[in-house]
Design an enzyme around this catalytic site. Structure first.
Site, PDB file in Angstrom:
ATOM      1  N   HIS A   1       0.816  -1.213   0.000  1.00 44.53           N
ATOM      2  CA  HIS A   1       0.000   0.000   0.000  1.00 44.53           C
ATOM      3  C   HIS A   1       0.852   1.268   0.000  1.00 44.53           C
ATOM      4  O   HIS A   1       0.660   2.169  -0.814  1.00 44.53           O
ATOM      5  CB  HIS A   1      -0.910  -0.041   1.227  1.00 44.53           C
ATOM      6  CG  HIS A   1      -1.894   1.078   1.324  1.00 44.53           C
ATOM      7  ND1 HIS A   1      -2.920   1.257   0.421  1.00 44.53           N
ATOM      8  CD2 HIS A   1      -2.020   2.072   2.253  1.00 44.53           C
ATOM      9  CE1 HIS A   1      -3.634   2.317   0.783  1.00 44.53           C
ATOM     10  NE2 HIS A   1      -3.113   2.827   1.881  1.00 44.53           N
ATOM     11  N   PHE A   2       1.784   1.348   0.940  1.00 48.48           N
ATOM     12  CA  PHE A   2       2.671   2.512   1.022  1.00 48.48           C
ATOM     13  C   PHE A   2       3.943   2.233   0.223  1.00 48.48           C
ATOM     14  O   PHE A   2       5.019   1.983   0.773  1.00 48.48           O
ATOM     15  CB  PHE A   2       2.987   2.847   2.484  1.00 48.48           C
ATOM     16  CG  PHE A   2       1.854   3.523   3.202  1.00 48.48           C
ATOM     17  CD1 PHE A   2       1.508   4.835   2.904  1.00 48.48           C
ATOM     18  CD2 PHE A   2       1.112   2.852   4.167  1.00 48.48           C
ATOM     19  CE1 PHE A   2       0.454   5.471   3.552  1.00 48.48           C
ATOM     20  CE2 PHE A   2       0.060   3.476   4.819  1.00 48.48           C
ATOM     21  CZ  PHE A   2      -0.271   4.789   4.513  1.00 48.48           C
TER      22      PHE A   2
END
Length: 317
Positions: A292-293
């Site tokens: 996600h990051f």
């Protein structure tokens, strides 16, 4: 001898110019930490780079802040003017209570729109990630003339991107905004959930700095912040009805777009990245083997891709 002296003098001058240029580039990388008033709120932002250079507006996701761009900003700032604000309720910006401020994506977009005007951003590329996507796409659809390019990193604009298990309890909250449904989402605000967001889907968890959740979690744990986040979980339901409008913006205005997407993201998986190909003609598409990051693990690669992309498409290059 005279020719030797002239050559030596030219070499010295060249070295001096090079040294001066390097020093100037390094000075531009210096990040400044600033706060401006917007509608009575303190909006904190990070800024670096020459102000007469093409601007990149960095819009962060949940549950982080401009802190997520701490390494990307200096990686771009020798050549670009980089600005990264914290939304109300996030990072170091004001955090009014839910009965003092309307925590909706419409309202966050209004605040960020006024922020860009307050700090003098007339034209910019937008980096859109997670919550930054519905905020940034609202700005882009309203002011297409202000948008130079789009850089999309795990930021959704299509139904396919939220057709997965993560969104089932959130969608239930959209349909039935009760305390019981809201309490079921509080687990997303714990340290365990925050760490999961940063580490799920990465190749090597030992490369992910604990400074990330070490910054985020104490801010989430502030009194009243859970209610803010629940309000925004509910308000996220206002975004899918706008997807057709944003997609129409893509088709009509065709902003040059760079996709740099962590393909192992369980929140916004790669299924949400591919549909951009339907509507955008000038699209550079990269799925990265991370979560996600994506900046946490592949920040250097993303910075390189952004620099190459902006070098071709950003105004002023």
């Amino acid at each position: 001898m005279t020719k030797f002296k002239m050559a030596a003098g030219l070499f010295t001058l060249a070295m001096l110019i090079t040294s001066t240029s390097l020093a100037l580039a390094e000075s531009h990388k210096q990040v400044h930490y600033r706060t401006v008033k917007v509608d009575g709120l303190d909006i904190f932002y990070r800024e670096a780079g020459p102000k007469d250079a093409p601007t990149v507006l960095l819009l962060h996701g949940f549950p982080t802040s401009s802190h997520m761009f701490r390494d990307l900003i200096p990686a771009l700032a020798d050549k670009y003017h980089v600005v990264a604000p914290d939304y109300p309720g996030f990072g170091y910006s004001s955090m009014p209570a839910v009965d003092e401020f309307e925590y909706t994506f419409d309202n966050l977009a209004r605040v960020i729109e006024k922020f860009t005007e307050r700090v003098g951003l007339e034209k910019y590329s937008i980096y859109l990630m997670d919550y930054g996507a519905p905020i940034g796409f609202r700005l882009a659809a309203k002011h297409p003339d202000r948008v130079d390019t789009l850089i999309v990193q795990n930021g959704n604009a299509y139904d396919e991107g939220i057709d997965n298990d993560f969104w089932k309890p959130v969608k239930a909250y959209w349909k039935d905004r009760t305390a019981k449904q809201g309490d079921a989402l509080r687990s997303l605000l714990t340290l365990e959930a925050t760490k999961w967001q940063y580490t799920h889907g990465v190749r090597n968890v030992e490369t992910i700095s604990p400074d990330a959740w070490g910054h985020v979690q104490p801010l989430l744990d502030r009194e009243g912040n859970q209610e803010i986040q629940l309000a925004l979980f509910y308000s996220y339901g206002s975004n899918p009805p706008l997807y057709p409008q944003w997609q129409q913006y893509f088709r009509e205005h065709q902003p040059p777009t760079l996709i740099v997407w962590g393909k192992n993201d369980a929140i916004f998986p790669a299924a949400g990245a591919h549909p951009y190909k339907r509507d955008l003609k000038e699209l550079e598409f990269h799925l990265l083997d991370t979560g996600h990051f994506a900046l946490e693990e592949d920040g250097a690669q993303i910075a390189s891709l952004i620099r190459e992309f902006l070098g071709k498409h950003a105004a002023g290059n």
